[in-house]
Every structure is written in structure tokens, then in C-alpha cells.
Design a protein around this motif. Structure first.
Motif, PDB file in Angstrom:
ATOM      1  N   MET A   1       9.181 -32.075 -54.279  1.00  0.00           N
ATOM      2  CA  MET A   1       9.067 -33.177 -53.324  1.00  0.00           C
ATOM      3  C   MET A   1       8.288 -32.704 -52.099  1.00  0.00           C
ATOM      4  O   MET A   1       8.558 -31.626 -51.578  1.00  0.00           O
ATOM      5  N   PRO A   2       7.309 -33.482 -51.642  1.00  0.00           N
ATOM      6  CA  PRO A   2       6.482 -33.012 -50.524  1.00  0.00           C
ATOM      7  C   PRO A   2       7.191 -33.144 -49.184  1.00  0.00           C
ATOM      8  O   PRO A   2       8.150 -33.904 -49.048  1.00  0.00           O
ATOM      9  N   ARG A   3       6.689 -32.422 -48.224  1.00  0.00           N
ATOM     10  CA  ARG A   3       7.062 -32.688 -46.841  1.00  0.00           C
ATOM     11  C   ARG A   3       6.171 -33.818 -46.333  1.00  0.00           C
ATOM     12  O   ARG A   3       4.947 -33.736 -46.435  1.00  0.00           O
ATOM     13  N   LYS A   4       6.785 -34.855 -45.836  1.00  0.00           N
ATOM     14  CA  LYS A   4       6.040 -36.023 -45.352  1.00  0.00           C
ATOM     15  C   LYS A   4       6.204 -36.095 -43.843  1.00  0.00           C
ATOM     16  O   LYS A   4       7.315 -36.263 -43.342  1.00  0.00           O
ATOM     17  N   ILE A   5       5.079 -35.940 -43.135  1.00  0.00           N
ATOM     18  CA  ILE A   5       5.112 -35.688 -41.697  1.00  0.00           C
ATOM     19  C   ILE A   5       4.208 -36.664 -40.944  1.00  0.00           C
ATOM     20  O   ILE A   5       3.029 -36.807 -41.274  1.00  0.00           O
ATOM     21  N   CYS A   6       4.768 -37.309 -39.921  1.00  0.00           N
ATOM     22  CA  CYS A   6       3.981 -38.149 -39.013  1.00  0.00           C
ATOM     23  C   CYS A   6       3.570 -37.348 -37.787  1.00  0.00           C
ATOM     24  O   CYS A   6       4.375 -36.587 -37.228  1.00  0.00           O
ATOM     25  N   PHE A   7       2.329 -37.551 -37.358  1.00  0.00           N
ATOM     26  CA  PHE A   7       1.864 -37.052 -36.068  1.00  0.00           C
ATOM     27  C   PHE A   7       1.644 -38.269 -35.182  1.00  0.00           C
ATOM     28  O   PHE A   7       0.774 -39.108 -35.458  1.00  0.00           O
ATOM     29  N   VAL A   8       2.429 -38.382 -34.114  1.00  0.00           N
ATOM     30  CA  VAL A   8       2.345 -39.573 -33.272  1.00  0.00           C
ATOM     31  C   VAL A   8       2.871 -39.244 -31.881  1.00  0.00           C
ATOM     32  O   VAL A   8       3.776 -38.428 -31.709  1.00  0.00           O
ATOM     33  N   ASN A   9       2.278 -39.880 -30.877  1.00  0.00           N
ATOM     34  CA  ASN A   9       2.766 -39.842 -29.502  1.00  0.00           C
ATOM     35  C   ASN A   9       2.473 -41.207 -28.910  1.00  0.00           C
ATOM     36  O   ASN A   9       1.459 -41.829 -29.242  1.00  0.00           O
ATOM     37  N   TYR A  10       3.344 -41.708 -28.069  1.00  0.00           N
ATOM     38  CA  TYR A  10       3.097 -43.015 -27.460  1.00  0.00           C
ATOM     39  C   TYR A  10       1.958 -42.975 -26.458  1.00  0.00           C
ATOM     40  O   TYR A  10       1.483 -43.998 -25.998  1.00  0.00           O
ATOM     41  N   LYS A  11       1.500 -41.779 -26.111  1.00  0.00           N
ATOM     42  CA  LYS A  11       0.312 -41.634 -25.264  1.00  0.00           C
ATOM     43  C   LYS A  11      -0.898 -41.399 -26.155  1.00  0.00           C
ATOM     44  O   LYS A  11      -0.873 -40.529 -27.030  1.00  0.00           O
ATOM     45  N   GLY A  12      -1.951 -42.166 -25.942  1.00  0.00           N
ATOM     46  CA  GLY A  12      -3.189 -41.935 -26.671  1.00  0.00           C
ATOM     47  C   GLY A  12      -4.008 -40.838 -26.011  1.00  0.00           C
ATOM     48  O   GLY A  12      -3.702 -40.372 -24.906  1.00  0.00           O
ATOM     49  N   GLY A  13      -5.060 -40.409 -26.696  1.00  0.00           N
ATOM     50  CA  GLY A  13      -5.976 -39.429 -26.130  1.00  0.00           C
ATOM     51  C   GLY A  13      -5.457 -38.017 -26.069  1.00  0.00           C
ATOM     52  O   GLY A  13      -5.961 -37.198 -25.284  1.00  0.00           O
ATOM     53  N   VAL A  14      -4.450 -37.681 -26.885  1.00  0.00           N
ATOM     54  CA  VAL A  14      -3.889 -36.328 -26.857  1.00  0.00           C
ATOM     55  C   VAL A  14      -4.540 -35.410 -27.893  1.00  0.00           C
ATOM     56  O   VAL A  14      -4.120 -34.268 -28.069  1.00  0.00           O
ATOM     57  N   GLY A  15      -5.559 -35.904 -28.599  1.00  0.00           N
ATOM     58  CA  GLY A  15      -6.220 -35.090 -29.616  1.00  0.00           C
ATOM     59  C   GLY A  15      -5.470 -35.067 -30.929  1.00  0.00           C
ATOM     60  O   GLY A  15      -5.573 -34.110 -31.702  1.00  0.00           O
ATOM     61  N   LYS A  16      -4.748 -36.150 -31.199  1.00  0.00           N
ATOM     62  CA  LYS A  16      -3.911 -36.221 -32.396  1.00  0.00           C
ATOM     63  C   LYS A  16      -4.732 -36.096 -33.686  1.00  0.00           C
ATOM     64  O   LYS A  16      -4.371 -35.343 -34.589  1.00  0.00           O
ATOM     65  N   THR A  17      -5.837 -36.838 -33.757  1.00  0.00           N
ATOM     66  CA  THR A  17      -6.615 -36.837 -34.997  1.00  0.00           C
ATOM     67  C   THR A  17      -7.264 -35.486 -35.250  1.00  0.00           C
ATOM     68  O   THR A  17      -7.269 -34.983 -36.375  1.00  0.00           O
ATOM     69  N   SER A  18      -7.812 -34.867 -34.201  1.00  0.00           N
ATOM     70  CA  SER A  18      -8.407 -33.537 -34.397  1.00  0.00           C
ATOM     71  C   SER A  18      -7.348 -32.546 -34.850  1.00  0.00           C
ATOM     72  O   SER A  18      -7.611 -31.658 -35.675  1.00  0.00           O
ATOM     73  N   MET A  19      -6.136 -32.700 -34.337  1.00  0.00           N
ATOM     74  CA  MET A  19      -5.060 -31.803 -34.729  1.00  0.00           C
ATOM     75  C   MET A  19      -4.689 -31.995 -36.199  1.00  0.00           C
ATOM     76  O   MET A  19      -4.613 -31.033 -36.968  1.00  0.00           O
ATOM     77  N   ILE A  20      -4.481 -33.240 -36.616  1.00  0.00           N
ATOM     78  CA  ILE A  20      -3.994 -33.480 -37.977  1.00  0.00           C
ATOM     79  C   ILE A  20      -5.054 -33.120 -39.011  1.00  0.00           C
ATOM     80  O   ILE A  20      -4.755 -32.549 -40.060  1.00  0.00           O
ATOM     81  N   VAL A  21      -6.321 -33.435 -38.734  1.00  0.00           N
ATOM     82  CA  VAL A  21      -7.384 -33.098 -39.689  1.00  0.00           C
ATOM     83  C   VAL A  21      -7.475 -31.591 -39.864  1.00  0.00           C
ATOM     84  O   VAL A  21      -7.569 -31.081 -40.993  1.00  0.00           O
ATOM     85  N   ASN A  22      -7.425 -30.859 -38.776  1.00  0.00           N
ATOM     86  CA  ASN A  22      -7.588 -29.402 -38.864  1.00  0.00           C
ATOM     87  C   ASN A  22      -6.348 -28.698 -39.387  1.00  0.00           C
ATOM     88  O   ASN A  22      -6.464 -27.693 -40.103  1.00  0.00           O
ATOM     89  N   ILE A  23      -5.162 -29.203 -39.094  1.00  0.00           N
ATOM     90  CA  ILE A  23      -3.953 -28.637 -39.686  1.00  0.00           C
ATOM     91  C   ILE A  23      -3.944 -28.884 -41.190  1.00  0.00           C
ATOM     92  O   ILE A  23      -3.618 -27.993 -41.984  1.00  0.00           O
ATOM     93  N   ALA A  24      -4.318 -30.102 -41.580  1.00  0.00           N
ATOM     94  CA  ALA A  24      -4.390 -30.412 -43.016  1.00  0.00           C
ATOM     95  C   ALA A  24      -5.356 -29.473 -43.722  1.00  0.00           C
ATOM     96  O   ALA A  24      -5.081 -28.970 -44.821  1.00  0.00           O
ATOM     97  N   ALA A  25      -6.512 -29.238 -43.099  1.00  0.00           N
ATOM     98  CA  ALA A  25      -7.510 -28.350 -43.695  1.00  0.00           C
ATOM     99  C   ALA A  25      -6.984 -26.924 -43.813  1.00  0.00           C
ATOM    100  O   ALA A  25      -7.209 -26.241 -44.827  1.00  0.00           O
ATOM    101  N   CYS A  26      -6.262 -26.458 -42.793  1.00  0.00           N
ATOM    102  CA  CYS A  26      -5.709 -25.102 -42.839  1.00  0.00           C
ATOM    103  C   CYS A  26      -4.669 -24.973 -43.948  1.00  0.00           C
ATOM    104  O   CYS A  26      -4.614 -23.958 -44.653  1.00  0.00           O
ATOM    105  N   LEU A  27      -3.839 -25.980 -44.119  1.00  0.00           N
ATOM    106  CA  LEU A  27      -2.843 -25.956 -45.188  1.00  0.00           C
ATOM    107  C   LEU A  27      -3.525 -25.946 -46.555  1.00  0.00           C
ATOM    108  O   LEU A  27      -3.139 -25.200 -47.463  1.00  0.00           O
ATOM    109  N   ALA A  28      -4.561 -26.791 -46.703  1.00  0.00           N
ATOM    110  CA  ALA A  28      -5.294 -26.839 -47.977  1.00  0.00           C
ATOM    111  C   ALA A  28      -5.992 -25.512 -48.252  1.00  0.00           C
ATOM    112  O   ALA A  28      -6.079 -25.073 -49.403  1.00  0.00           O
ATOM    113  N   HIS A  29      -6.463 -24.866 -47.197  1.00  0.00           N
ATOM    114  CA  HIS A  29      -7.170 -23.586 -47.351  1.00  0.00           C
ATOM    115  C   HIS A  29      -6.244 -22.500 -47.883  1.00  0.00           C
ATOM    116  O   HIS A  29      -6.699 -21.545 -48.525  1.00  0.00           O
TER     117      HIS A  29
END
Length: 296
Positions: A1-29
Motif C-alpha cells: 500500500m502506498p504512502r499517500k501524501i498531500c502538500f498544502v498550506n493555506y498560504k499561497g506562494g510558498v514554493g509548494k509546486t517546486s517542492m513536490i515536483v523535486n521531492i517526487a523526482a528524488c524519490l523516483a531517482h
């Protein structure tokens, strides 16, 4: 069973997308099978990873994105899955096992124009379809907009854990506080839709400081965030293991360059080989995230 994880903050502009894309890439690597689910109507993760030419075809056609599962003649999540999304311009597969459920601008229609069925709200339909494919992965990561509206609810209802990207400022602390309050309200309202085997609703398990400027002292913002975490932990409003990550991510121009190239930072030329770079920061955060699972 996978770990299913949300990345979210009620404040925008915190670099959420850059974080999730690069963390995902590191895990895949490291050999993990990773599914990134883009639930943000701005579609930044999808545009980044698919590049504009491929993504534009989805946006123009109005099919092949997450909103398609809610429309008449529905596609399923399995139908729209983009496999091995990270590729070179010659379509060479650069990160095997890194897949994407893309979104386009029409996902915003889910908030107002979609006639929701009270017996099957959007988050329940999404969860049931995700269940058909999730066991193909070690990680399912949800990129959520800064709210707990319908698109975000799809990820929150389906996930087991929530991590909060934050900048070292007061607004990120306020965003974290609002998020915890809104999550509890959503969990109360969606409780009757939870199915056997889902486990408990997802709670916040960590705060990750991101986009830290050079020569900025973040000890005071970290102290204030820790005090809030302690308060919420004592009130049992977050997971008992919630912590501020020791690894943190610096601000760097190469992140903007990576978006232009359509690549994660770890695949951008010389930067990926440097011992002290933002690529290393992402690798450390991904490793800490992977290890944090044992504390659940």
C-alpha cells in the motif's frame, strides 16, 4: 500500500509546486515508484513536467486531465495517466516510475459549475478511481491549491498524511493555523463517506521550510512554528509525530531554470552533481520524508 501524501498550506506562494515536483523526482531517482497528482487549477506541475507543447493539447481538447473524470462520458484516472512523464526533448525516459495525473485550467469548474451528486461528492468519486491504480506505486503525492475546496478535498480525502510547505514568515504560520482548522471541519463533514479500510483521516505530520533566502536567520520563525505545533499537538488536532523537518530548502535561480527546461532540479546539468546545492536540499528532504514513515 502506498504512502499517500498531500502538500498544502493555506498560504499561497510558498514554493509548494517546486517542492513536490523535486521531492517526487528524488524519490523516483532512488527507485521508488511515484505518482504525482496535480490538483492545483494553476496546473503548474503539469505544465512543468509535460512541457507547454504537450500540456497545451490537453488544455485545448478539454480531455485527458483530472476534470475529465467528472464530465459526461467520463474518462477514468487510469485513462488519463501520463506514464514516465519526465523525458528529454527526444522522448528519452529520464526517470522511470515517475507518473503524473495532469490537470488543466478547466479544473476550476469543479468548484462552481460542476453539479455535485450528494450521494457521491467529487472527493469520493476521485478516491474510488484512485484506489484502482494506487497500489502500483510506493508514493502518491498530491499537489493541492491553498484551500480546502473541492479539488483539494480530492487529495485530502484520499491521503494518509499532510505536509505543509512554509516560508520563514508570519503569513506561513497563519496559513498553517487556518489549514488545521479547515481540515478538521472537512473531516467532520466527510466522515460519513469514509469506507472500510481507509484508516483515519489525514492529519498534518510535518512542516518543511522552503525558498529560504541567503543570509536569512530563520530561527525565530522556526521557534514560533514549533510553539504552534506544540499547541496543536496538545489539542490532538495534528498527528503526534508532527515535526519541523531538519532538512530545509534554499532559494535558488536554478529552480526557475528547471521549470523552463521541463526538468526536476536533480536533472539540470552540473547542479545535480554539486555537493552543496539546492538539489542536495531536495534529496535531504526526500530522505527525511521517507524515514519519517517509521514514526507513524
Amino acid at each position: 500500500m502506498p504512502r499517500k501524501i498531500c502538500f498544502v498550506n493555506y498560504k499561497g506562494g510558498v514554493g509548494k509546486t517546486s517542492m513536490i515536483v523535486n521531492i517526487a523526482a528524488c524519490l523516483a531517482h532512488t527507485g521508488k515508484k511515484v505518482l504525482l497528482v496535480d490538483l492545483d487549477t494553476q496546473s503548474n506541475a503539469s505544465i512543468w513536467l509535460m512541457r507547454l507543447d504537450r500540456w497545451n493539447k490537453l488544455n485545448i481538447n478539454g480531455e485527458g486531465s483530472i476534470f475529465s473524470i467528472f464530465e459526461p462520458g467520463q474518462q477514468t484516472l487510469s485513462d488519463i495517466l501520463v506514464r514516465d512523464v519526465v523525458s528529454s526533448k527526444t522522448d528519452e525516459n529520464l526517470l522511470p516510475g515517475f507518473d503524473l495525473l495532469p490537470t488543466t485550467f478547466n479544473l476550476v469548474d469543479l468548484e462552481n459549475e460542476f453539479p455535485a451528486n450528494p450521494a457521491e461528492p467529487p472527493f469520493l468519486r476521485f478516491y474510488r478511481q484512485l484506489r484502482e491504480i494506487e497500489n502500483n506505486y510506493d508514493y502518491v503525492l498530491f499537489d493541492c491549491p491553498p484551500n480546502v475546496l473541492r479539488a483539494s478535498q480530492c487529495g485530502i480525502f484520499s491521503s494518509n498524511e499532510i505536509y505543509v510547505p512554509a516560508n520563514p514568515d508570519a503569513l506561513s504560520l497563519i496559513g498553517f493555523t487556518l489549514l488545521v482548522e479547515k481540515l478538521l471541519l472537512f473531516h467532520q463533514r466527510s466522515a460519513s463517506f469514509r469506507e472500510p479500510g481507509m484508516g483515519r483521516p489525514a492529519l498534518c505530520r510535518g512542516v518543511i521550510f522552503n525558498s529560504i533566502k541567503a543570509n536569512v536567520d530563520i530561527e525565530v520563525p522556526k521557534m514560533r512554528m514549533q510553539l504552534r505545533i506544540n499547541q496543536f499537538r496538545n489539542q490532538r488536532r495534528i498527528d503526534p509525530t508532527t515535526k519541523i523537518f531538519e532538512a530545509q530548502i534554499r532559494d535558488a535561480m536554478v529552480v526557475r531554470r528547471a521549470v523552463t527546461l521541463g526538468l526536476p532540479v536533480t536533472l539540470v546539468g552540473q547542479v545535480a552533481k554539486e555537493e552543496d546545492s539546492v538539489a542536495t536540499d531536495y534529496q535531504r528532504v526526500a530522505a527525511e520524508l521517507d524515514q519519517h514513515e517509521a514514526m507513524a
